[in-house]
Write a protein that holds these residues in place. Structure first.
Motif, PDB file in Angstrom:
ATOM      1  N   GLN A 172       0.821  -1.208   0.000  1.00 45.57           N
ATOM      2  CA  GLN A 172       0.000   0.000   0.000  1.00 45.57           C
ATOM      3  C   GLN A 172       0.858   1.263   0.000  1.00 45.57           C
ATOM      4  N   ALA A 182       2.120   1.705  -3.491  1.00 48.06           N
ATOM      5  CA  ALA A 182       1.028   2.150  -4.362  1.00 48.06           C
ATOM      6  C   ALA A 182       0.733   3.628  -4.162  1.00 48.06           C
ATOM      7  N   ASP A 192       1.196   4.760 -10.476  1.00 48.77           N
ATOM      8  CA  ASP A 192       1.103   3.990 -11.719  1.00 48.77           C
ATOM      9  C   ASP A 192       1.039   2.480 -11.488  1.00 48.77           C
ATOM     10  N   SER A 195      -0.622   1.143  -8.803  1.00 47.96           N
ATOM     11  CA  SER A 195      -1.724   0.882  -7.874  1.00 47.96           C
ATOM     12  C   SER A 195      -2.667  -0.211  -8.378  1.00 47.96           C
ATOM     13  N   GLU A 196      -3.113  -0.090  -9.625  1.00 43.03           N
ATOM     14  CA  GLU A 196      -4.065  -1.064 -10.157  1.00 43.03           C
ATOM     15  C   GLU A 196      -3.427  -2.434 -10.347  1.00 43.03           C
ATOM     16  N   SER A 197      -2.145  -2.464 -10.645  1.00 45.88           N
ATOM     17  CA  SER A 197      -1.462  -3.738 -10.887  1.00 45.88           C
ATOM     18  C   SER A 197      -1.353  -4.579  -9.615  1.00 45.88           C
ATOM     19  N   ARG A 225      -3.298  -4.068  -6.852  1.00 48.55           N
ATOM     20  CA  ARG A 225      -4.536  -4.072  -6.074  1.00 48.55           C
ATOM     21  C   ARG A 225      -5.052  -5.493  -5.793  1.00 48.55           C
ATOM     22  N   PRO A 226      -5.062  -6.427  -6.787  1.00 45.99           N
ATOM     23  CA  PRO A 226      -5.551  -7.782  -6.489  1.00 45.99           C
ATOM     24  C   PRO A 226      -4.776  -8.470  -5.360  1.00 45.99           C
ATOM     25  N   GLU A 229      -5.801  -6.947  -1.977  1.00 40.34           N
ATOM     26  CA  GLU A 229      -7.100  -7.480  -1.568  1.00 40.34           C
ATOM     27  C   GLU A 229      -6.989  -8.933  -1.116  1.00 40.34           C
TER      28      GLU A 229
END
Length: 341
Positions: A124, A127, A132, A134-136, A138-139, A142
């Motif tokens: 985190q 990120a 840039d 962050s989305e990569s 994120r999984p 989670e």
């Protein structure tokens, strides 16, 4: 709180250490190189074929200065320490709890929960600093959050180890995104060990060994048996308790440090030796540079989440060993694992 002392690292194979008055004298090719008083040292780490006199080993043992011997690749070989000290009643309680399946599982959950929490926090933070990616990642972030719930639901040690192993695998799938160096794809190809297969793994394994050595010394300094673990099964010669405690410190203590070395260009591919069998190891001059950075890291202060005071990174192993001892003695209702923020 214990005062942070220094560690003397000796990597030159031509060096020889001996006792002179109340200090360690280091000579290279027979010529004096440096002298370090015993009272400022907590430990000495020798790499490869460094020479050391018996008088010096005896003096270190008498003064509580541990001497750790590693091979030239940083793998543990031996440790010299003085007589065992500490409260025998504390160790008896440690042995009793390690044989109690429920108590062992409860404490092991703390180690694993902290490991997963801290790994998630590291992701985190990166990120946040590098939007840039962050989305990569994120999984994975989670997934680690769901893994924390799975820790509380694990009903056996084997089940808990399975959760820990799956979470660690997921965490390292996100690791390439944290490397900002231009040749990142050549630096890390997935977690590998024994032997490490790329430069990042070589450095991770090396400093996990360094941290494990510090934790072993910390556990024994407060009277714990470093070989009697809870999460890691006991095996002859293995510091199982140190391996338990290192789990909660890996991500924010070692992983961030290693990433910084590469992201700032302090290390690159030229600092490593690539062997025919695929193993990758430090070159000698690179070890010295990395150890210098490690010593500086240990001097930095961090807010301890339970003690609520700022302490040097180098004292975190001692703080956690002390809190674990207090828990085993019954002074604390639960073990406060180190949860980074």
């Amino acid at each position: 709180m214990k005062r942070l002392l220094n560690t003397l690292y000796v990597t030159n194979p031509d060096a020889r250490l001996r006792k002179k008055d109340d200090a360690i004298c280091v000579a290279v090719d027979g010529a004096p190189s440096m002298s370090v008083p015993f009272h400022v040292l907590e430990s000495v780490v020798l790499f490869g074929h460094v020479g050391c006199s018996m008088a010096l080993l005896a003096a270190c043992a008498e003064r509580g200065v541990s001497v750790t011997i590693l091979d030239e690749r940083g793998r543990f070989k031996a440790r010299v320490e003085g007589e065992t000290t500490g409260n025998v009643l504390l160790r008896r309680e440690q042995y009793r709890m390690s044989a109690d399946a429920d108590a062992c599982l409860q404490l092991s959950r703390r180690f694993v929960m902290a490991k997963i929490h801290n790994a998630r926090i590291v992701l985190q933070h990166y990120a946040r600093d590098y939007p840039d990616i962050s989305e990569s990642i994120r999984p994975v972030v989670e997934y680690l959050q769901r893994s924390k719930a799975a820790v509380t639901e694990a009903s056996t040690l084997d089940g808990l180890r399975g959760v820990e192993g799956d979470a660690a695998h997921a965490y390292f799938t996100a690791f390439p995104f944290l490397l900002r160096a231009n040749d990142a794809s050549d630096l890390f190809c997935g977690r590998s060990r024994r032997p490490p297969k790329d430069p990042v793994n070589a450095v991770l394994s090396f400093f996990y060994t360094m941290l494990s050595r510090d934790i072993t010394s910390a556990c024994e300094s407060v009277g714990l048996d470093s070989q009697m673990g809870f999460l890691h099964a006991c095996r002859p010669g293995r510091e199982s308790l140190a391996l338990d405690v290192i789990e909660e410190l890996r991500a924010f203590y070692v992983d961030r440090f290693v990433l910084t070395l590469f992201n700032r260009g302090q290390l690159d591919r030229e600092d490593f030796r690539f062997e025919a069998g695929g193993a990758v190891f430090f070159k000698e001059h690179s070890i010295k540079r990395a150890l210098s950075a490690w010593q500086k890291k240990k001097q930095e202060n961090v807010m301890h989440p339970f003690l609520r005071e700022r302490i040097p990174y180098g004292l975190l192993p001692f703080a956690q060993a002390q809190l674990l001892a207090r828990y085993l003695r019954g002074d604390l209702n639960d073990y406060p694992a180190c949860l980074w923020r």
